[in-house]
Design a protein around this motif. Sequence first.
Motif, PDB file in Angstrom:
ATOM      1  N   SER A 377     -57.169  -2.808 -51.292  1.00 45.93           N
ATOM      2  CA  SER A 377     -56.188  -3.888 -51.136  1.00 45.93           C
ATOM      3  C   SER A 377     -54.764  -3.372 -50.995  1.00 45.93           C
ATOM      4  CB  SER A 377     -56.269  -4.839 -52.334  1.00 45.93           C
ATOM      5  OG  SER A 377     -55.979  -4.148 -53.538  1.00 45.93           O
ATOM      6  N   ASP A 378     -54.537  -2.109 -51.393  1.00 45.86           N
ATOM      7  CA  ASP A 378     -53.186  -1.545 -51.341  1.00 45.86           C
ATOM      8  C   ASP A 378     -52.826  -0.952 -49.975  1.00 45.86           C
ATOM      9  OD1 ASP A 378     -52.605  -2.091 -54.040  1.00 45.86           O
ATOM     10  OD2 ASP A 378     -53.667  -0.286 -54.680  1.00 45.86           O
ATOM     11  N   VAL A 379     -53.833  -0.751 -49.119  1.00 47.80           N
ATOM     12  CA  VAL A 379     -53.570  -0.026 -47.875  1.00 47.80           C
ATOM     13  C   VAL A 379     -52.987  -0.924 -46.785  1.00 47.80           C
ATOM     14  CG1 VAL A 379     -55.424   1.594 -48.390  1.00 47.80           C
ATOM     15  CG2 VAL A 379     -55.894  -0.351 -46.899  1.00 47.80           C
ATOM     16  N   ALA A 380     -53.069  -2.256 -46.965  1.00 49.56           N
ATOM     17  CA  ALA A 380     -52.650  -3.186 -45.909  1.00 49.56           C
ATOM     18  C   ALA A 380     -51.228  -2.936 -45.401  1.00 49.56           C
ATOM     19  CB  ALA A 380     -52.809  -4.631 -46.378  1.00 49.56           C
ATOM     20  N   PRO A 381     -50.211  -2.753 -46.281  1.00 49.56           N
ATOM     21  CA  PRO A 381     -48.851  -2.550 -45.753  1.00 49.56           C
ATOM     22  C   PRO A 381     -48.713  -1.267 -44.936  1.00 49.56           C
ATOM     23  CG  PRO A 381     -48.906  -2.210 -48.131  1.00 49.56           C
ATOM     24  CD  PRO A 381     -50.208  -2.839 -47.753  1.00 49.56           C
ATOM     25  N   TYR A 382     -49.475  -0.237 -45.296  1.00 50.16           N
ATOM     26  CA  TYR A 382     -49.405   1.012 -44.534  1.00 50.16           C
ATOM     27  C   TYR A 382     -50.022   0.839 -43.150  1.00 50.16           C
ATOM     28  CZ  TYR A 382     -48.177   3.214 -48.957  1.00 50.16           C
ATOM     29  OH  TYR A 382     -47.540   3.553 -50.135  1.00 50.16           O
ATOM     30  N   ILE A 383     -51.150   0.134 -43.100  1.00 47.10           N
ATOM     31  CA  ILE A 383     -51.784  -0.115 -41.801  1.00 47.10           C
ATOM     32  C   ILE A 383     -50.899  -1.018 -40.956  1.00 47.10           C
ATOM     33  CG2 ILE A 383     -53.789  -1.166 -40.665  1.00 47.10           C
ATOM     34  CD1 ILE A 383     -55.439  -0.215 -43.087  1.00 47.10           C
ATOM     35  N   SER A 384     -50.252  -1.986 -41.618  1.00 49.78           N
ATOM     36  CA  SER A 384     -49.313  -2.857 -40.913  1.00 49.78           C
ATOM     37  C   SER A 384     -48.156  -2.052 -40.340  1.00 49.78           C
ATOM     38  CB  SER A 384     -48.795  -3.931 -41.868  1.00 49.78           C
ATOM     39  OG  SER A 384     -47.830  -4.755 -41.234  1.00 49.78           O
ATOM     40  N   LEU A 385     -47.622  -1.107 -41.133  1.00 47.79           N
ATOM     41  CA  LEU A 385     -46.510  -0.285 -40.664  1.00 47.79           C
ATOM     42  C   LEU A 385     -46.953   0.633 -39.531  1.00 47.79           C
ATOM     43  CD1 LEU A 385     -43.571   0.562 -40.939  1.00 47.79           C
ATOM     44  CD2 LEU A 385     -44.249   2.158 -42.748  1.00 47.79           C
ATOM     45  N   TYR A 386     -48.181   1.153 -39.614  1.00 49.12           N
ATOM     46  CA  TYR A 386     -48.676   2.013 -38.537  1.00 49.12           C
ATOM     47  C   TYR A 386     -48.719   1.248 -37.215  1.00 49.12           C
ATOM     48  CZ  TYR A 386     -51.860   4.366 -35.403  1.00 49.12           C
ATOM     49  OH  TYR A 386     -52.401   4.940 -34.272  1.00 49.12           O
ATOM     50  N   TRP A 387     -49.364   0.080 -37.220  1.00 51.84           N
ATOM     51  CA  TRP A 387     -49.433  -0.710 -35.985  1.00 51.84           C
ATOM     52  C   TRP A 387     -48.067  -1.268 -35.614  1.00 51.84           C
ATOM     53  CZ3 TRP A 387     -53.316  -0.405 -32.739  1.00 51.84           C
ATOM     54  CH2 TRP A 387     -54.571  -0.009 -33.217  1.00 51.84           C
ATOM     55  N   GLY A 388     -47.238  -1.504 -36.620  1.00 52.41           N
ATOM     56  CA  GLY A 388     -45.870  -1.938 -36.338  1.00 52.41           C
ATOM     57  C   GLY A 388     -45.088  -0.876 -35.595  1.00 52.41           C
ATOM     58  N   GLY A 389     -45.447   0.399 -35.794  1.00 49.36           N
ATOM     59  CA  GLY A 389     -44.797   1.475 -35.052  1.00 49.36           C
ATOM     60  C   GLY A 389     -44.953   1.297 -33.550  1.00 49.36           C
ATOM     61  N   LEU A 390     -46.101   0.763 -33.138  1.00 50.13           N
ATOM     62  CA  LEU A 390     -46.284   0.481 -31.709  1.00 50.13           C
ATOM     63  C   LEU A 390     -45.343  -0.621 -31.254  1.00 50.13           C
ATOM     64  CD1 LEU A 390     -49.237   1.761 -32.603  1.00 50.13           C
ATOM     65  CD2 LEU A 390     -49.865   0.912 -30.353  1.00 50.13           C
ATOM     66  N   MET A 391     -45.128  -1.609 -32.133  1.00 51.03           N
ATOM     67  CA  MET A 391     -44.190  -2.682 -31.792  1.00 51.03           C
ATOM     68  C   MET A 391     -42.779  -2.122 -31.649  1.00 51.03           C
ATOM     69  SD  MET A 391     -43.404  -6.260 -33.816  1.00 51.03           S
ATOM     70  CE  MET A 391     -42.221  -5.647 -35.004  1.00 51.03           C
ATOM     71  N   ILE A 392     -42.394  -1.217 -32.542  1.00 53.30           N
ATOM     72  CA  ILE A 392     -41.063  -0.609 -32.467  1.00 53.30           C
ATOM     73  C   ILE A 392     -40.873   0.077 -31.116  1.00 53.30           C
ATOM     74  CG2 ILE A 392     -39.577   1.197 -33.412  1.00 53.30           C
ATOM     75  CD1 ILE A 392     -40.870   0.605 -36.164  1.00 53.30           C
ATOM     76  N   GLY A 393     -41.844   0.879 -30.718  1.00 50.36           N
ATOM     77  CA  GLY A 393     -41.741   1.596 -29.452  1.00 50.36           C
ATOM     78  C   GLY A 393     -41.777   0.684 -28.245  1.00 50.36           C
ATOM     79  N   ARG A 394     -42.595  -0.357 -28.307  1.00 49.36           N
ATOM     80  CA  ARG A 394     -42.713  -1.260 -27.163  1.00 49.36           C
ATOM     81  C   ARG A 394     -41.457  -2.103 -26.988  1.00 49.36           C
ATOM     82  NH1 ARG A 394     -49.050  -2.703 -28.367  1.00 49.36           N
ATOM     83  NH2 ARG A 394     -49.896  -0.801 -27.418  1.00 49.36           N
ATOM     84  N   TRP A 395     -40.860  -2.507 -28.101  1.00 46.41           N
ATOM     85  CA  TRP A 395     -39.600  -3.232 -27.992  1.00 46.41           C
ATOM     86  C   TRP A 395     -38.538  -2.335 -27.360  1.00 46.41           C
ATOM     87  CZ3 TRP A 395     -38.213  -6.885 -32.656  1.00 46.41           C
ATOM     88  CH2 TRP A 395     -39.224  -7.851 -32.795  1.00 46.41           C
ATOM     89  N   ALA A 396     -38.510  -1.089 -27.779  1.00 47.11           N
ATOM     90  CA  ALA A 396     -37.532  -0.156 -27.199  1.00 47.11           C
ATOM     91  C   ALA A 396     -37.862   0.132 -25.735  1.00 47.11           C
ATOM     92  CB  ALA A 396     -37.502   1.142 -27.998  1.00 47.11           C
ATOM     93  N   GLY A 397     -39.162   0.274 -25.437  1.00 44.77           N
ATOM     94  CA  GLY A 397     -39.576   0.567 -24.069  1.00 44.77           C
ATOM     95  C   GLY A 397     -39.287  -0.561 -23.103  1.00 44.77           C
ATOM     96  N   ALA A 398     -39.158  -1.784 -23.630  1.00 44.41           N
ATOM     97  CA  ALA A 398     -38.902  -2.947 -22.772  1.00 44.41           C
ATOM     98  C   ALA A 398     -37.432  -3.091 -22.407  1.00 44.41           C
ATOM     99  CB  ALA A 398     -39.379  -4.223 -23.465  1.00 44.41           C
ATOM    100  N   ILE A 399     -36.569  -2.309 -23.011  1.00 50.11           N
ATOM    101  CA  ILE A 399     -35.129  -2.445 -22.768  1.00 50.11           C
ATOM    102  C   ILE A 399     -34.785  -2.241 -21.300  1.00 50.11           C
ATOM    103  CG2 ILE A 399     -32.883  -1.366 -23.215  1.00 50.11           C
ATOM    104  CD1 ILE A 399     -33.897  -0.804 -26.074  1.00 50.11           C
ATOM    105  N   ALA A 400     -35.407  -1.228 -20.686  1.00 52.07           N
ATOM    106  CA  ALA A 400     -35.075  -0.888 -19.296  1.00 52.07           C
ATOM    107  C   ALA A 400     -35.409  -2.002 -18.320  1.00 52.07           C
ATOM    108  CB  ALA A 400     -35.794   0.394 -18.890  1.00 52.07           C
ATOM    109  N   VAL A 401     -36.366  -2.853 -18.676  1.00 49.17           N
ATOM    110  CA  VAL A 401     -36.773  -3.941 -17.776  1.00 49.17           C
ATOM    111  C   VAL A 401     -35.613  -4.888 -17.488  1.00 49.17           C
ATOM    112  CG1 VAL A 401     -38.322  -5.929 -17.531  1.00 49.17           C
ATOM    113  CG2 VAL A 401     -39.166  -3.801 -18.539  1.00 49.17           C
ATOM    114  N   PHE A 402     -34.712  -5.036 -18.445  1.00 50.84           N
ATOM    115  CA  PHE A 402     -33.618  -5.994 -18.311  1.00 50.84           C
ATOM    116  C   PHE A 402     -32.361  -5.371 -17.691  1.00 50.84           C
ATOM    117  CE2 PHE A 402     -36.382  -7.339 -21.766  1.00 50.84           C
ATOM    118  CZ  PHE A 402     -36.691  -8.629 -21.370  1.00 50.84           C
ATOM    119  N   ASN A 403     -32.477  -4.119 -17.247  1.00 47.22           N
ATOM    120  CA  ASN A 403     -31.418  -3.429 -16.507  1.00 47.22           C
ATOM    121  C   ASN A 403     -30.035  -3.512 -17.167  1.00 47.22           C
ATOM    122  OD1 ASN A 403     -33.123  -2.632 -14.329  1.00 47.22           O
ATOM    123  ND2 ASN A 403     -33.062  -4.754 -13.583  1.00 47.22           N
TER     124      ASN A 403
END
Length: 574
Positions: A377-403
């Motif tokens: 039951s304690d591992v959930a926040p770590y797994i959330s943060l791991y997958w959240g890392g993809l969100m961090i990168g994808r949000w940053a990767g989307a910056i160029a789309v808006f020129n």
Amino acid sequence: MAFCLCLKLKLIIQMKDSKNSENLAENLSSDKATNYNGALATLVTVFFFWGFIAAGNGVLIPFCKTYFNLDQFQSQLIDFAFYGAYYMGALMLFVVSSLKKTDIMNKWGFKSGIVKGLILSAVGAGAMILAVNGADPGDSSAFAFILGALFIVALGFSLQQTAANPFAVALGDPETGSHRLNLAGGINSLGTTVGPLIVGAVLFGTAAKADIAASISNGSITLSSVQYLYVGVGLLFLLSAALFKFSNKLPDAKADANFIGAKKALNTLIAITVLLIVVFFFVFRQYSGLAPGAKLDAKADHLILILSAIGLLAIVGGLLGANKMAKSNPKGWGAMQYPQLVLGMLAIFTYVGVEVSIGSNLGELLMTKAFGSLTESDVAPYISLYWGGLMIGRWAGAIAVFNPGEGLKKILYIVVPYVAFGVILLAIYLAEFEVVHLFGFSACVALQIIGFFLGKDKPARTLKIFGILGMAAMLVGLFTSGNIAIYAFLSGGLFCSIMWPSIFSLSIKGLGKYTSQGSAFLVMMILGGAIIPPIQGKLADIIGIHESYIICVLCFAYLAFFAQKVGSLHQKKA
């Protein structure tokens, strides 16, 4: 695969192809004044489902391991069933399209494809409700039914993903289609962040700090609680399907249904599939007759690892062999005649595999003494943060789309990742977990930001840098323990975040009329999420969970090699 949900590059490139661009523009958005905002809102919930269920499996895996007395390999069969369904769904569409010599999804229409996929996933949700209802601890047959239900859910996801990305482009002006896809991708990443937290809450409730094994033994925690989650998810699937089906304002979104066959490539994929079925038949046979809770002997463990390696070699050898034969006679091989495509198929396979494997084995790692002896039951926040890392990168990767201008872009590359990090911490905090010990992850975010600056918006360069950073992070994790190692392994999500679009763009560049077919082949390689996690799981059974992360080092090494190799190929052709 995850993930792996940035199919926007496939669509953008397809739309730039002359005939497809004209047909999509005319057939999908002839009435630009039509307001599809309501439909788009419904559609992005579908993207949320994909991320929610996939990332939620990261909490379900360690729980099922304890609940059903599984070894690490068996627990990874959740990924085997889930991501294997993506492969089978994509392969079946290609087989049927080849036999009928027409693109089946385009013949149905993207709207109809989404409806069919949602209904199929709803059937899977119903199967899951039945599978977990009254499932007793240690009941291996119940676990088998759970795997079957997840397979059906993901098979529906396969149809949805094939149709939903181009459908998002259809809901408005094609020129702004990439923006809608970025929005949908952001919602998907939100699903991957909150999925583990919600699944953890459903499974454990207020027993977050309890002895999970003891709670299972005395019946205070049961798997039956999952049925309530899937009742809700199943109803949402059906509601979404009804909204799409009965909305007269939505276009069917049919594009050019012309289909280019590739008989030899198809035969190769079928041969690989048959060999994998045979290999894993003998793998599963090792567990037949095993008493609940009993472990395999060392001989059986090593045999399973060898058989799994044979399956992996069948994929690698089959694809490389196909490309080699296509060089002498390209007829019948279609997109497989291009080395960048075949190497890209292996790169997608590897990327999805390592992305899923890090997260799926993370729970078991964190329950070891060297990593804090956490409970399930304690591992959930770590797994959330791991997958959240993809969100961090994808949000940053989307910056160029808006020129944005160069100055603003540099600022956003720094600010946006930390805003995303703050959103993740807020979600974890609202789920009533401590977040102070996660603040150190901000240093890993800084490394990712440096990677973006060094990449200079060039796919090959960025992929190579992130591959090297991922490899370095896994090595740091392997040779350390405690918080440093935890942060190192968690940072794998950050470095995986931009890989799908980078691999995709490099792999289909120069394919010409085979671009759509090559894209389909790449999507099939989500199969990596089904193969690599169980291999790491069995290696963990033999040498230990911590040491098993050497698999992830090798995966990132190949991705860095791919970036260098294919980048050089494109430079030679330029």
